[in-house]
Design an enzyme around this catalytic site. Structure first.
Site, PDB file in Angstrom:
ATOM      1  N   LYS A   1      85.626  28.845  13.936  1.00 14.11           N
ATOM      2  CA  LYS A   1      86.704  28.503  13.007  1.00 14.11           C
ATOM      3  C   LYS A   1      86.746  26.980  12.963  1.00 14.11           C
ATOM      4  O   LYS A   1      87.436  26.337  13.763  1.00 14.11           O
ATOM      5  CB  LYS A   1      88.039  29.075  13.487  1.00 14.11           C
ATOM      6  CG  LYS A   1      89.212  28.797  12.549  1.00 14.11           C
ATOM      7  CD  LYS A   1      89.179  29.675  11.319  1.00 14.11           C
ATOM      8  CE  LYS A   1      90.418  29.433  10.445  1.00 14.11           C
ATOM      9  NZ  LYS A   1      90.473  30.349   9.306  1.00 14.11           N
TER      10      LYS A   1
ATOM     11  N   GLU B   1      84.210  31.236   9.923  1.00 12.75           N
ATOM     12  CA  GLU B   1      85.338  31.634   9.074  1.00 12.75           C
ATOM     13  C   GLU B   1      86.009  30.416   8.455  1.00 12.75           C
ATOM     14  O   GLU B   1      86.449  29.502   9.153  1.00 12.75           O
ATOM     15  CB  GLU B   1      86.380  32.425   9.867  1.00 12.75           C
ATOM     16  CG  GLU B   1      87.515  32.910   8.962  1.00 12.75           C
ATOM     17  CD  GLU B   1      88.711  33.469   9.708  1.00 12.75           C
ATOM     18  OE1 GLU B   1      89.792  33.573   9.080  1.00 12.75           O
ATOM     19  OE2 GLU B   1      88.585  33.792  10.905  1.00 12.75           O
ATOM     20  N   GLY B   2      86.104  30.422   7.142  1.00 10.02           N
ATOM     21  CA  GLY B   2      86.754  29.332   6.435  1.00 10.02           C
ATOM     22  C   GLY B   2      88.265  29.438   6.462  1.00 10.02           C
ATOM     23  O   GLY B   2      88.840  30.381   7.022  1.00 10.02           O
TER      24      GLY B   2
END
Length: 221
Positions: free
Chosen positions: A41, A118-119
């Site tokens: 992340k 994960e954006g």
């Protein structure tokens, strides 16, 4: 579908579409198949001391926080305010250096075969000064997993996301349709049909995953 060694980007058509849940479940699925996998992340907002999304990933994977989490390599930047990354950084008089994120991704790839990145929010969210999330994905030729939902408005958001991916030359490999339980099946079915039909015109080989929150990815990828 075979996930080759490398980094994959998980984005959604907007916020609260299930990206974190899908990322964790996908990591759990790959781990179950014997793939050396970790999640990343790059920027987490709305947290104090630990990236909440990473905590959710690890729960789904059935493991505790990993050494790379404690080293700070899975979350390059953590901000307190729950707003877009660029604004969150500005409010704390900080800047986001994309090179730091790249270094952390490279470090993770030196230890794991697959990194699921994960954006934050959707593809057009500013990641750093002068860099939208889609810029980051396109410039690194990262395969994309796009998460769409069954909620009202999802058709518009999904089709716009697919269109901009096509324009930017993004390799969308997987489209996950997250059937949120609070929406009627007829609404979900219609959204699914419209989104898949449009996706297939631009990405004929895209893998479609029709997913419910209680589902496992086993047998779907």
């Amino acid at each position: 579908m075979e996930f080759k060694n490398g980094a994959y980007f998980i984005s959604g058509i907007d916020t609260d579409c299930g990206k974190t849940y899908v990322t964790g479940r996908l990591a759990a699925y790959l781990r179950h198949r014997g793939v050396s996998v970790i999640t990343q992340k790059p920027v987490q907002t709305g947290c104090e001391t630990v990236a909440d999304d990473l905590v959710e990933h690890r729960k789904a994977m059935g493991c505790g926080m990993l050494p790379e989490d404690r080293e700070g390599r899975t979350c390059s930047y953590l901000f307190h305010k729950n707003v877009s990354p660029g604004l969150a950084a500005s409010l704390e008089n900080k800047t986001i250096d994309i090179r730091k994120i790249d270094d952390d991704t490279a470090y993770l790839l030196s230890r794991y075969s697959v990194v699921l990145v994960e954006g934050d929010g959707g593809l057009m969210v500013p990641l750093a000064d002068g860099c939208l999330t889609i810029d980051y994905v396109a410039e690194r030729s990262m395969p994309l997993v796009l998460v769409a939902t069954s909620k009202i408005g999802s058709i518009n958001h999904a089709l716009l996301s697919i269109e901009v991916c096509k324009q930017r030359g993004v390799n969308m490999q997987v489209l996950v349709f997250d059937r949120l339980p609070q929406y009627e099946q007829a609404v979900a079915d219609y959204a699914f049909d419209q989104i898949v039909k449009y996706a297939k015109t631009s990405y004929p080989d895209v893998k479609i995953v029709d997913f419910r929150s209680s589902d496992s990815f086993w047998g779907k990828i």
